[in-house]
Design a protein around this motif. Structure first.
Motif, PDB file in Angstrom:
ATOM      1  N   THR B  20     -33.523  41.852 117.258  1.00  0.00           N
ATOM      2  CA  THR B  20     -34.169  43.117 116.869  1.00  0.00           C
ATOM      3  C   THR B  20     -33.253  44.371 116.900  1.00  0.00           C
ATOM      4  O   THR B  20     -31.823  43.964 117.125  1.00  0.00           O
ATOM      5  N   PHE B  21     -33.546  45.430 116.266  1.00  0.00           N
ATOM      6  CA  PHE B  21     -32.934  46.624 116.197  1.00  0.00           C
ATOM      7  C   PHE B  21     -33.002  47.459 117.396  1.00  0.00           C
ATOM      8  O   PHE B  21     -34.284  47.735 117.843  1.00  0.00           O
ATOM      9  N   GLN B  22     -32.171  47.990 118.143  1.00  0.00           N
ATOM     10  CA  GLN B  22     -32.325  49.142 119.038  1.00  0.00           C
ATOM     11  C   GLN B  22     -32.018  50.401 118.313  1.00  0.00           C
ATOM     12  O   GLN B  22     -30.854  50.653 118.025  1.00  0.00           O
ATOM     13  N   ILE B  23     -33.098  51.360 118.086  1.00  0.00           N
ATOM     14  CA  ILE B  23     -32.879  52.654 117.342  1.00  0.00           C
ATOM     15  C   ILE B  23     -32.889  53.794 118.074  1.00  0.00           C
ATOM     16  O   ILE B  23     -33.988  53.726 119.036  1.00  0.00           O
ATOM     17  N   THR B  24     -32.173  54.678 118.580  1.00  0.00           N
ATOM     18  CA  THR B  24     -32.033  55.805 119.068  1.00  0.00           C
ATOM     19  C   THR B  24     -32.168  57.169 118.369  1.00  0.00           C
ATOM     20  O   THR B  24     -31.523  57.193 117.632  1.00  0.00           O
ATOM     21  N   ILE B  25     -33.148  57.810 118.681  1.00  0.00           N
ATOM     22  CA  ILE B  25     -33.573  58.946 117.801  1.00  0.00           C
ATOM     23  C   ILE B  25     -33.237  60.179 118.780  1.00  0.00           C
ATOM     24  O   ILE B  25     -33.501  60.293 119.899  1.00  0.00           O
ATOM     25  N   ASP B  26     -32.471  61.017 118.060  1.00  0.00           N
ATOM     26  CA  ASP B  26     -32.071  62.538 118.774  1.00  0.00           C
ATOM     27  C   ASP B  26     -31.447  62.083 120.127  1.00  0.00           C
ATOM     28  O   ASP B  26     -31.516  62.832 121.203  1.00  0.00           O
ATOM     29  N   GLU B  27     -30.722  61.053 120.319  1.00  0.00           N
ATOM     30  CA  GLU B  27     -29.838  60.727 121.530  1.00  0.00           C
ATOM     31  C   GLU B  27     -30.708  60.376 122.555  1.00  0.00           C
ATOM     32  O   GLU B  27     -30.169  60.246 123.854  1.00  0.00           O
ATOM     33  N   LYS B  28     -32.156  60.396 122.523  1.00  0.00           N
ATOM     34  CA  LYS B  28     -32.880  60.232 123.605  1.00  0.00           C
ATOM     35  C   LYS B  28     -33.890  59.217 123.435  1.00  0.00           C
ATOM     36  O   LYS B  28     -34.185  58.200 124.311  1.00  0.00           O
ATOM     37  N   LYS B  29     -34.761  59.058 122.355  1.00  0.00           N
ATOM     38  CA  LYS B  29     -35.891  58.150 122.286  1.00  0.00           C
ATOM     39  C   LYS B  29     -35.562  56.697 121.773  1.00  0.00           C
ATOM     40  O   LYS B  29     -34.609  56.858 120.584  1.00  0.00           O
ATOM     41  N   LYS B  30     -35.790  55.849 122.846  1.00  0.00           N
ATOM     42  CA  LYS B  30     -35.403  54.587 122.096  1.00  0.00           C
ATOM     43  C   LYS B  30     -36.522  53.794 121.622  1.00  0.00           C
ATOM     44  O   LYS B  30     -37.511  53.578 122.181  1.00  0.00           O
ATOM     45  N   TYR B  31     -36.407  52.874 120.790  1.00  0.00           N
ATOM     46  CA  TYR B  31     -37.192  52.043 119.848  1.00  0.00           C
ATOM     47  C   TYR B  31     -36.748  50.704 119.762  1.00  0.00           C
ATOM     48  O   TYR B  31     -35.735  50.391 119.317  1.00  0.00           O
ATOM     49  N   ASP B  32     -37.557  49.693 120.133  1.00  0.00           N
ATOM     50  CA  ASP B  32     -37.011  48.394 119.749  1.00  0.00           C
ATOM     51  C   ASP B  32     -37.839  48.012 118.622  1.00  0.00           C
ATOM     52  O   ASP B  32     -39.089  48.069 118.611  1.00  0.00           O
TER      53      ASP B  32
END
Lengths: 497, 162
Positions: B20-32
Motif C-alpha cells: 500500500t501507499f501511505q499518503i499524508t495530506i497537509d501534514e496531518k490527514k493520513k490515507y492508506d
C-alpha cells in the motif's frame, strides 16, 4: 411536406431539429461560422454552408447570408431553433420575401407576440391579467423614472425582443435606474440586434410557470400543460420540471385555457409558449409569449409523448393538428438540467475552453440533448449552453434520485461547468420538497457552495496518476483472456442444425 | 508534492509500505491507499477501505478530477500561472475570463476614480464590467476594442498617485 430544411442554428438545438427532420424524411442543411467548422451539429446535416466570421452578427444573426444559403441549397423551409433569429420579424419577413417557409409564426404575428410590449397590450384586451408597467418602449430615461415612481420600486427593466433573461435587470431605487437602463439596452442590442427596452413592476417571490401551446393554420389549438421554470440564475432558467409542484388541477386548467386564448387572439401558428408569473397568493399574470421552440421543450415531450419539433414542422408545412386537447395528459414527471460552460462557484463567469474528457449519462428515463464532443473547443462567441440532461420517472419522488445520479455520472473535464452545482440544487431540502420560487438561488446560496469534502480524494488521485512509481502497485488492465482464442474453432450453424 | 486548489496550496506526501501507499495530506490527514488501477482517463483505488473511481484529464499545468459528481482543478505549485492572483491588483485591470473586449471607455491620460468602469469584456453573451481598483491616471491600454482577450490578461494599467 418539405423535402429540405435549413437549420439556422448551432449546438444542441440544431441537432435536435435535424433529428426531427430525419425522422420525417426531410434532408437537412446546416450553417456554420468560422469557429464552428468542426462543431458537432454539422455531423447531422446532409449539406453545410459557411455563413460568415465567428461573431454572431456576422454569422448566425446575418439574415442575408442565411437567406442566400437557403436559396443556394434549394431549401424550402428554415428552422431557426431558439435564440439568434428565432423571433426576429425581419428574418421571418426576409424568408417570406424569398419564398422560403419560416418555421414559426409569420412576420406579422411575430411582430405582435415577439414584441413583448405589443403582446402585453393585446393580452390586456383579452382580460388576462398583466403586470403593471409601460405600454411602450422608450429611450427617454425620464419616462422610465416616471413609470417606476408610479408602480413603485422594485421595478424590472426588460428587453422588448428576445428572452432568456438577456437585457433584463431588477432595479431597487432611482439611483440604479439610469445605469440599469443603459446596460439593458447594450445587452439587448448585442443579444437580439434591437435595443428597445421597457419597464414594469417587479413581482416579488414569484413562480415562473409557462404553458406549451400548438396551433395550426386552421386555428386548431391545444395546450400541453405547464413547465415550472423557477430555478433561475441571473433571470435565466437552469432547471425546469413538469408538472409544477405548486399548481392544482383547477389552476392548471385555468392557465392552460388563458394560454390558448392568448395564442388564438394572436393568430399565431406553430409551437409557442405562454409564460406566466404566479405570485405567492397564486394569482397569475401574463408575462410574455415565446414564439419559438424553447430550450426546455423536452420535459413536455417526456410527459406528454408528443414530439414538439416534429409538430412544429408539420404545422409549418400546412398540416392539420391531429392532437385533441382531451387526448393530451401528463404522464409521470420530468426534470431538465441545463449544462453550461460557466464557473457556477465564481459568479457564473463564462468558461469556454477545450473538453478534455467527456462521458455523458444514459439509462432508463435519461435523455441527453447534446451539442458537444470530447476534444472540442467550446468557443467564447455564443451562449454557454453545452447540453441538456432530461430525466423522466413515474412520479416526482422517483425523478429526484434519477436526476441526481445522472448528474453525478455526467463527467466533463477540461473547463468549468455547472454540473456539480446543478446536483447540489436538486439535493437541497427546498428543491426536494418542491418549495421554491425564482429567488431559490439567492435564498440557498450557502447550501449551494461546494463542500470540497472530496478534495482529499482528488489530491490522492493526483499523486497516483503519474505512474512515476512505474506502476509497482498499479496494474494496467489489459484483456488477458480472449474467449475467441480460448474456446477453439467456431463454425456458423447451418440451416436446421 | 504540492498542488494548488482555488488559490490554496496543499501538500501531498506519498510513502510506500508493503503493498500500500501511505499518503499524508497537509501534514496531518493520513490515507492508506491500495488496489490502484489506472486505465486511460480512469483511476480506481481504495483509500482507507473505501473504493473510488475517478475520471481525470491532464493538460498543460492543470489536472482535472471528477470525484462523486464534483470536479476539482489542481495545479502544480511550480507553475507560473498559479501564482497570479485572481484579485485585481492595485494598478491593473485584467480580464476575468477569455472573451471579446467590447468597450474601453477611457483614454490614456484620463483621471479615473476607484470603481469607474475601465473595460467591458463579453463572452458567451455575458458582459463583465471591470472597475478601476483605485483612483489614478490611465497609463496604458494594452488592447483595442474588438480584440480577443484571455483570462488574466491585463487590459488597462493605471498610475496611482501616492
Amino acid at each position: 411536406m418539405f423535402r429540405k430544411i435549413l437549420v439556422a442554428n448551432r449546438g444542441e438545438i440544431a441537432i435536435r431539429v435535424a433529428k426531427a427532420c430525419k425522422e420525417l424524411g426531410i434532408s437537412t442543411v446546416g450553417i456554420f461560422s468560422n469557429v464552428d467548422k468542426t462543431s458537432s451539429h454539422l455531423l447531422f446535416m446532409d449539406e453545410t454552408v459557411w455563413i460568415g466570421e465567428s461573431a454572431p452578427n456576422a454569422s448566425y444573426l446575418n439574415i442575408d447570408a442565411i437567406i442566400d444559403a437557403a436559396k443556394k441549397t434549394n431549401s424550402e423551409a428554415i428552422h431557426p431553433g431558439y435564440g439568434f433569429l428565432a423571433e426576429n420579424e425581419l428574418f421571418a419577413s426576409a424568408c417570406e420575401d424569398a419564398g422560403i417557409n419560416f418555421i414559426g409564426p409569420n412576420s406579422k404575428s411575430l411582430t405582435l407576440v415577439g414584441d413583448k410590449i405589443a403582446s402585453r397590450n393585446t393580452v390586456k384586451k383579452l382580460g388576462v391579467p398583466i403586470i403593471p408597467g409601460m405600454e411602450m418602449t422608450s429611450t427617454d430615461i425620464s419616462k422610465f423614472k416616471m413609470m417606476a415612481k408610479k408602480v413603485g420600486y422594485p421595478v424590472m427593466v426588460k428587453a422588448s425582443m428576445g428572452g432568456g433573461g438577456k437585457g433584463m435587470r431588477v432595479v431597487h431605487n432611482e439611483n440604479e435606474l439610469e445605469k440599469s437602463v443603459a446596460a439593458g439596452q447594450r445587452e439587448a442590442k448585442s443579444s437580439f440586434g434591437d435595443d428597445s427596452i421597457y419597464l414594469e413592476k417587479y413581482i416579488e417571490q414569484p413562480h415562473h410557470i409557462e404553458f406549451q401551446v400548438l396551433r395550426d393554420k386552421f386555428g386548431n389549438c391545444v395546450h400541453l400543460y405547464e413547465r415550472e421554470c423557477s430555478v433561475q440564475r441571473r433571470h435565466q432558467k437552469i432547471i425546469e420540471e413538469t408538472p409544477s409542484p405548486v399548481l392544482n388541477d383547477g389552476l392548471r386548467q385555468m392557465m392552460g385555457e388563458a394560454a390558448k386564448k392568448i395564442i388564438n387572439a394572436s393568430h399565431y401558428t406553430t409551437a409557442g409558449t405562454v409564460e406566466f408569473l404566479l405570485d405567492k397568493n397564486k394569482n397569475f399574470y401574463f408575462l410574455e409569449v415565446n414564439a419559438r421552440i424553447q430550450v426546455e421543450h423536452p420535459i413536455t415531450e417526456m410527459v406528454t409523448g408528443v414530439d414538439l419539433v416534429k409538430q412544429q414542422i408539420l404545422i409549418a408545412a400546412g398540416e392539420k393538428l391531429k392532437l385533441k386537447q382531451e387526448q393530451i395528459s401528463q404522464n409521470g414527471h420530468a426534470i431538465e438540467a441545463r449544462i453550461y460552460a460557466e464557473d457556477a462557484d465564481n459568479d457564473f463567469l463564462p468558461s469556454p475552453g477545450k473538453i478534455l474528457y467527456l462521458n455523458e449519462p444514459s439509462g432508463p428515463g435519461i435523455r441527453v440533448d447534446t451539442g458537444i464532443y470530447q476534444g472540442w473547443n467550446v468557443p467564447p462567441h455564443y451562449d454557454p449552453i453545452l447540453s441538456k440532461l432530461i430525466v423522466w420517472a413515474e412520479n416526482r419522488k422517483s425523478s429526484l434520485p434519477r436526476i441526481s445520479n445522472a448528474l453525478k455520472n455526467y463527467i466533463l473535464l477540461g473547463l468549468k461547468t455547472n454540473i456539480g452545482y446543478l446536483r447540489r440544487i436538486v439535493n437541497t431540502e427546498n428543491f426536494i420538497a418542491g418549495k421554491y420560487n425564482t429567488h431559490f438561488i439567492e435564498e440557498n446560496e450557502k447550501k449551494l457552495k461546494p463542500t470540497n469534502e472530496n478534495l482529499d480524494i482528488a489530491l490522492l488521485a493526483a499523486v497516483l496518476d503519474k505512474g512515476k512509481e512505474k506502476l509497482s502497485l498499479t496494474t494496467e488492465t489489459s484483456i488477458k483472456s480472449n474467449p475467441w482464442t480460448e474456446i477453439g474453432k467456431w463454425e456458423i450453424c447451418k440451416n436446421g442444425e | 508534492m504540492k498542488f494548488i486548489h482555488l488559490d490554496k496550496t496543499h501538500s501531498v506526501e506519498k510513502e510506500k509500505r508493503d503493498d500500500t501507499f501511505q499518503i499524508t495530506i497537509d501534514e496531518k490527514k493520513k490515507y492508506d491507499v491500495s488496489e490502484i488501477v489506472i486505465q486511460s482517463n480512469l483511476i480506481s483505488f481504495k483509500a482507507n477501505g473505501k473504493l473510488y473511481h475517478i475520471n481525470f484529464a491532464i493538460a498543460n499545468d492543470k489536472q482535472y478530477y471528477s470525484v462523486d459528481g464534483e470536479n476539482f482543478v489542481l495545479e502544480k505549485e511550480k507553475s507560473k500561472t498559479a501564482k497570479t492572483s485572481t484579485q485585481q491588483k492595485g494598478n491593473t485591470v485584467f480580464s476575468q475570463m477569455p472573451g471579446l473586449l467590447v468597450k474601453v471607455p477611457v483614454s490614456v491620460g484620463d483621471k479615473v476614480k476607484s470603481g469607474k468602469i475601465l473595460a467591458i469584456v463579453e463572452a458567451m453573451k455575458m458582459q463583465n464590467e471591470l472597475p478601476a481598483p483605485s483612483n489614478g491616471i490611465v497609463k496604458k491600454i494594452n488592447f483595442k476594442e474588438g480584440e480577443q482577450v484571455d483570462a488574466k490578461q491585463v487590459i488597462v494599467e493605471l498610475e496611482i498617485k501616492k
